[in-house]
Design a protein around this motif. Sequence first.
Motif, PDB file in Angstrom:
ATOM      1  N   VAL A  26     -13.547  -0.877 -25.620  1.00 52.19           N
ATOM      2  CA  VAL A  26     -12.492   0.055 -26.021  1.00 52.19           C
ATOM      3  C   VAL A  26     -11.176  -0.311 -25.338  1.00 52.19           C
ATOM      4  O   VAL A  26     -10.186  -0.632 -26.000  1.00 52.19           O
ATOM      5  N   VAL A  27     -11.140  -0.277 -24.007  1.00 52.70           N
ATOM      6  CA  VAL A  27      -9.911  -0.640 -23.303  1.00 52.70           C
ATOM      7  C   VAL A  27      -9.618  -2.132 -23.488  1.00 52.70           C
ATOM      8  O   VAL A  27      -8.469  -2.540 -23.670  1.00 52.70           O
ATOM      9  N   GLY A  28     -10.662  -2.949 -23.453  1.00 53.17           N
ATOM     10  CA  GLY A  28     -10.477  -4.382 -23.667  1.00 53.17           C
ATOM     11  C   GLY A  28     -10.258  -5.185 -22.412  1.00 53.17           C
ATOM     12  O   GLY A  28      -9.637  -6.255 -22.451  1.00 53.17           O
ATOM     13  N   PRO A 131     -12.168  -9.284 -24.093  1.00 48.60           N
ATOM     14  CA  PRO A 131     -13.208  -9.331 -25.113  1.00 48.60           C
ATOM     15  C   PRO A 131     -12.826  -8.603 -26.392  1.00 48.60           C
ATOM     16  O   PRO A 131     -13.482  -8.768 -27.425  1.00 48.60           O
ATOM     17  N   ALA A 132     -11.747  -7.804 -26.343  1.00 46.90           N
ATOM     18  CA  ALA A 132     -11.297  -7.062 -27.516  1.00 46.90           C
ATOM     19  C   ALA A 132      -9.995  -7.607 -28.086  1.00 46.90           C
ATOM     20  O   ALA A 132      -9.426  -7.019 -29.012  1.00 46.90           O
ATOM     21  N   GLY A 133      -9.497  -8.698 -27.521  1.00 48.55           N
ATOM     22  CA  GLY A 133      -8.295  -9.320 -28.048  1.00 48.55           C
ATOM     23  C   GLY A 133      -6.987  -8.772 -27.532  1.00 48.55           C
ATOM     24  O   GLY A 133      -5.933  -9.039 -28.116  1.00 48.55           O
ATOM     25  N   VAL A 134      -6.976  -8.021 -26.419  1.00 46.09           N
ATOM     26  CA  VAL A 134      -5.727  -7.534 -25.827  1.00 46.09           C
ATOM     27  C   VAL A 134      -4.916  -8.734 -25.344  1.00 46.09           C
ATOM     28  O   VAL A 134      -5.448  -9.614 -24.656  1.00 46.09           O
ATOM     29  N   VAL A 225      -1.359  -1.439 -27.902  1.00 50.07           N
ATOM     30  CA  VAL A 225      -1.649  -0.010 -27.737  1.00 50.07           C
ATOM     31  C   VAL A 225      -2.241   0.553 -29.023  1.00 50.07           C
ATOM     32  O   VAL A 225      -3.249   1.275 -29.008  1.00 50.07           O
ATOM     33  N   GLY A 226      -1.634   0.227 -30.147  1.00 45.71           N
ATOM     34  CA  GLY A 226      -2.127   0.734 -31.429  1.00 45.71           C
ATOM     35  C   GLY A 226      -3.537   0.259 -31.738  1.00 45.71           C
ATOM     36  O   GLY A 226      -4.378   1.031 -32.227  1.00 45.71           O
ATOM     37  N   LYS A 227      -3.813  -1.000 -31.453  1.00 46.54           N
ATOM     38  CA  LYS A 227      -5.157  -1.527 -31.694  1.00 46.54           C
ATOM     39  C   LYS A 227      -6.177  -0.856 -30.778  1.00 46.54           C
ATOM     40  O   LYS A 227      -7.317  -0.604 -31.183  1.00 46.54           O
TER      41      LYS A 227
END
Length: 307
Positions: A26-28, A131-134, A225-227
């Motif tokens: 979630v946070v990334g 892992p989430a692309g941040v 932030v939006g993602k």
Amino acid sequence: MGIKALGYVRIETAKAEAWDHFMTQVVGVMRAVSPCDGVAAYRIDERPFRFWVERGDNDRLVAAAYEVGDAGELAALRETIAGLGREIVEGDADGARARGVAEFFATSDPSGNGLEFFWGDARDDVAFVSPAGVSGFVTGDMGMGHAVLATPNFDEAHAFYKAVGFGDTDIPRFRFSDDPGDPGMGFAFMHAANGRHHSVAIAEMPVPPSACIHLMLEMKTQSDVGKCHDRMRAHKVPESATIGRHINDQTFGFYMQTPSGFDIEIGADPLVIDPANWTPTAHLVPSEWGHVWAWQKALEDSKGEQA
């Protein structure tokens, strides 16, 4: 003597697996090498970790850890805090090594909120890969973000943080109702010796069981932030406040609930201050737009049902 920045946070949880999912998916943020048994660590930059999440029986913020310049400054700060009547727990060599610092001690503010102070912060050459692309988090001289803590004895706590070395940035008194007799709630947004609008803030309220109101991380872009907001919804994480922009620090972002019950603020594009020449402000409301809180939604829904 001054505080450089928020270096890391220590969290105790009985929901370690939920925290791992929340942090990475979630946070990334990125999993880091565990500093010791029973602790999961997470990184957002070149520091070995910023989040220390230890298994335990409770769900709470154990400590927000702040950096000072050198051994002499840490010794002077230790003397100041002891003189204010707060207990000092000296850190040992193993504890310092696990934290990635040269030396530290633990203490608490007048409301019992856990704090650590240290010098000699570690860095390495491990690249941050989300892992989430941040795309990345804004840290550097401004530290990892900020912590907002509760205190029922506001004036005493405010004086404590000033004595420790934080400076006032914004000292508002927010009123969250239309009642003209509402005394409001005192807040103190306080900066360290860097450009972040506040590295610590205190709110005039009872300390919750989680020992924290929220932690804040700054992402590099509004798109990040939006993602993250989309991931919050996809993973069914409770939203604490909708996307909005604050008046005092101009941060664009939102709030969501961590597995331990306190919130995390995800933001971007905040105001950067000059801490040496800042004149404290006192804004009347927290947000320029947005930031509809879950409790406000519940109240509005309740009124709608009664109509």
